[in-house]
Design a protein around this motif. Structure first.
Motif, PDB file in Angstrom:
ATOM      1  N   ASP A 150      24.014 -17.229  44.844  1.00  0.00           N
ATOM      2  CA  ASP A 150      22.756 -16.701  45.378  1.00  0.00           C
ATOM      3  C   ASP A 150      22.476 -17.246  46.777  1.00  0.00           C
ATOM      4  OD1 ASP A 150      21.519 -19.230  45.154  1.00  0.00           O
ATOM      5  OD2 ASP A 150      20.708 -18.789  43.178  1.00  0.00           O
ATOM      6  N   SER A 151      21.364 -16.800  47.363  1.00  0.00           N
ATOM      7  CA  SER A 151      21.054 -17.137  48.756  1.00  0.00           C
ATOM      8  C   SER A 151      20.756 -18.612  48.954  1.00  0.00           C
ATOM      9  CB  SER A 151      19.865 -16.299  49.242  1.00  0.00           C
ATOM     10  OG  SER A 151      18.727 -16.525  48.400  1.00  0.00           O
ATOM     11  N   GLY A 152      20.498 -19.343  47.893  1.00  0.00           N
ATOM     12  CA  GLY A 152      20.273 -20.780  47.989  1.00  0.00           C
ATOM     13  C   GLY A 152      21.482 -21.597  47.612  1.00  0.00           C
ATOM     14  N   GLY A 153      22.604 -20.928  47.352  1.00  0.00           N
ATOM     15  CA  GLY A 153      23.831 -21.626  46.980  1.00  0.00           C
ATOM     16  C   GLY A 153      24.025 -21.802  45.492  1.00  0.00           C
ATOM     17  N   GLY A 154      23.075 -21.330  44.683  1.00  0.00           N
ATOM     18  CA  GLY A 154      23.204 -21.453  43.232  1.00  0.00           C
ATOM     19  C   GLY A 154      24.329 -20.585  42.690  1.00  0.00           C
ATOM     20  N   LEU A 155      25.127 -21.144  41.777  1.00  0.00           N
ATOM     21  CA  LEU A 155      26.292 -20.443  41.227  1.00  0.00           C
ATOM     22  C   LEU A 155      26.021 -19.949  39.816  1.00  0.00           C
ATOM     23  CD1 LEU A 155      29.243 -22.753  42.330  1.00  0.00           C
ATOM     24  CD2 LEU A 155      28.666 -20.502  43.242  1.00  0.00           C
TER      25      LEU A 155
END
Length: 682
Positions: free
Chosen positions: A553-558
């Motif tokens: 996601d846009s926050g780096g969450g996988l």
């Protein structure tokens, strides 16, 4: 089940005590072993029915509450009935098995009472050998309409290839025609009759297990091997296929991925449209090696390793043979008495002269604790992920759990060495502090639970099962959902297009998808995209690839990984040569192969053909039509004096005997004078 493993009911008596006391292990400590856990390399999801076991109607205590409670404690979620080869002589309506022994208190309704107390599902084997489709349909009616048991899984017969058609005969079969074609025709009739009663049931057909007799053998008058004929005729009428595996050794777990892959290939090739819906059940499994320990710790280690590997490769149930079996050849294995018993629980049986007796009834044998460890390690809904070690005596498995926890199962088969391990995690960061550690050691009568060591460093006792339960460093709430099942299209020798269903966004928008290719224990990122399709290039011809897709996601969450996709690249569509392999005959441990070589380029004066065996258990027996040499897995064939000149368009044929002791994955890439040829089966 071969009758040699069946025990008389007189072997099934008495009450419960502890098995053995733990054996102290040696102080020998080896250099640290590297363990890799790869959360990016997702495998199968743990099914509800994964941990199973077999019940047998000659077991007097089949229906006891204590038996059910023991099985529930072991995490058994599927119970198979009425028991191996007895299935093909058993008549459920009057609870008889002509030619065999039926113990009192083992009828179908008593079995189902135990199933319910265990909290399991049932797998019922309908009598093919001496029964009829009408008898099987009446059983479905009694079970699901009259009694409301809701039994989903129904097999048609047990090991019916053992009816004498291929020589050996242990399975009852009253049909004059004992061919796979006759069995397949009856599978269709059974399925139609049984589903007419309850359309919701799933019907399974018996297959041979790759590289296990009589797999791949074509008997006189047959149109193909057992599996080819059964799948071609009955594929549209079945929902799952049945494998049995008695490897006869404790080191054959490495065969499992190819065993299951080849079975899926056969299903896809022969079972007709929509063959992907057909699943695989391992309804009988045991180490099959009394000399190496069937009810002592080596057998337990092999059991846990095999259960985890089979389930990680997508088998929907693995059913231990069996709950009780009876005493066999008595030996000493790793400091403990091994009774040669293929059961989970003691039957309190004695040898014929009374000199040795098993522990009291229902005492758990070591494989029982393997099932208990599996219950603690891999729960329904968990997702297997890649794990491996750099030490042959150690194996590793891992699952990712909903909520973010990770469990790692480590198996040390060394009998006198405790192994320190260092664990590296890809795609996962464990929280600081000691994990929960569950351990079972040689001779122990329980699984211990402690909080010791760290997520990255542990020491494994000899002959031990160890499970680490880890928490994530940061919560996964709000991360994207996993992408759906990828598919491959436009597959060539060097390219493929991978497409997948879009993932569900979490608290932030999905920024991109990453495509990862599994390389042993680690992953290589093949690329990334904002869409749901990616064209991969620079692939190797004739190579099997397994890939997963991850959303970021846009926050780096996988996200979690998608389910795995396995595909195999082709050989070049055009080349200066063609090499086609065909199988002339196969006897389940070796085969005669022929390779037709065609020169599609400029005239050749002198040629060398090279290829490699895909697996270490394959080798060259002999060859003709050229000068054959073998160096490890690499095979080279140099022309003879009379066939070295190949004009444009000219062909020559060579042949060989290939030997194998595991699943026979055929070589697919052939090079003529260093050039990769167009190739494929004839």
């Amino acid at each position: 089940m071969p009758r040699t493993l069946l025990r008389a009911a007189s072997a099934l008596l008495l009450t419960l005590t502890a098995l053995n006391t733990p054996t102290a292990y040696a102080d020998d400590t080896a250099a640290p072993v590297e363990v890799t856990v790869n959360a990016r390399a997702a495998l199968a999801t743990v099914p509800e029915t994964g941990i199973g076991a077999n019940h047998a109607i000659w077991d007097t205590h089949l229906g006891s509450d204590e038996t059910a409670d023991r099985l529930k404690d072991a995490g058994v979620k599927l119970l198979r009935y009425p028991g191996g080869s007895y299935s093909d002589i058993y008549h459920w309506a009057d609870h008889t098995a002509p030619g065999g022994y039926v113990a009192p208190g083992t009828d179908f309704d008593t079995f189902m009472r135990g199933v319910r107390r265990t909290g399991a599902q049932a797998m019922v084997t309908a009598n093919y050998g001496t029964g009829t489709a009408e008898e099987a349909a009446a059983w479905v009616r009694h079970a699901n309409v009259t009694k409301g048991y809701g039994i989903t899984y129904w097999e048609i017969g047990n090991e019916n290839y053992g009816n004498g058609h291929y020589g050996a005969a242990w399975e009852a079969d009253d049909h004059p025609d004992k061919s796979p074609a006759e069995y397949a025709r009856h599978v269709v009739a059974y399925s139609d009759a049984m589903k007419a009663v309850d359309p919701a049931i799933k019907v399974g057909a018996v297959l041979t297990t790759p590289a296990n007799w009589p797999d791949a053998i074509v008997a006189e008058g047959d149109a193909g091997s057992w599996n080819e004929v059964v799948l071609s005729t009955a594929g549209a009428k079945i929902d799952f296929v049945i494998l049995h595996w008695y490897p006869g050794a404790l080191d054959r777990v490495g065969h499992v991925p190819d065993m299951i892959h080849l079975t899926r290939e056969q299903i896809a090739r022969h079972a007709g449209p929509d063959a992907g819906r057909i699943s695989i059940a391992m309804t009988e499994f045991n180490t099959g090696s009394s000399s190496n320990g069937t009810n002592t710790q080596p057998g337990a280690l092999a059991a846990a390793d095999s259960y985890a590997t089979l389930l990680a490769n997508g088998v929907f149930t693995v059913d231990w043979w069996n709950v009780r079996n009876g005493i066999g050849a008595v030996t000493e294995v790793e400091g403990h008495t091994d009774y040669g018993d293929f059961g989970l629980l003691s039957s309190a049986a004695c040898t014929s002269d009374g000199s040795v007796c098993e522990p009291p009834l229902n005492t758990p044998f070591a494989p029982y604790y393997a099932l208990r460890m599996m219950r603690a390690f891999a729960r329904p809904g968990d997702q297997f992920v890649g794990a491996a070690t750099d030490e042959p005596a150690l194996s590793a498995h891992a699952v990712r759990r909903p909520g973010g926890d990770l469990a790692v199962l480590l198996i040390n088969t060394s009998s006198g060495t405790s192994h320190p391990v260092t664990i590296d995690y890809e795609g996962y960061t464990p929280a600081a502090g000691p994990p929960t550690v569950l351990t079972h050691t040689n001779g122990a009568t329980s699984i211990t639970t402690t909080a010791t060591g760290s997520a990255t460093a542990q020491t494994l006792p000899p002959l031990s099962l160890t499970t680490l339960v880890l928490h994530p460093e940061s919560p996964e709430a709000g991360h994207p959902g996993a992408p759906g099942q990828p598919t491959a299209s436009n597959v060539t020798a060097t390219t493929a297009t991978i497409t997948w269903p879009r993932a569900t966004a979490g608290s932030r928008p999905i920024a991109k998808y990453e495509l990862h290719h599994r390389l042993g224990a680690v992953s290589e990122q093949l690329g990334e995209t904002g869409g749901t399709s990616f064209a991969v290039d620079n692939l190797k011809p004739g190579t099997r690839y397994t890939v997963n897709v991850i959303a970021r996601d846009s926050g780096g969450g996988l996200s979690w990984s998608s389910p795995p996709l396995t595909f195999t690249t082709t050989t070049p569509a055009t080349s200066s040569c063609t090499a086609r392999l065909s199988i002339q005959s196969d006897w389940a441990s070796g085969y005669v192969g022929a390779i037709d070589i065609t020169n599609d380029g400029a005239p050749v004066n002198g040629w060398t053909l090279t290829f490699s065996w895909p697996r270490s258990w394959q080798s060259l027996g002999s060859g003709w039509g050229g000068v054959w040499t073998e160096d490890g897995r690499d095979v080279k064939v140099v022309n003879e004096s009379g066939n070295g000149t190949l004009a444009t368009g000219a062909s020559t044929s060579i042949g060989f005997v290939g030997d194998y002791t595991g699943p026979n994955v055929l070589p697919s890439v052939f090079k003529l004078n260093g050039t990769v040829c167009t190739s494929g089966p004839m």
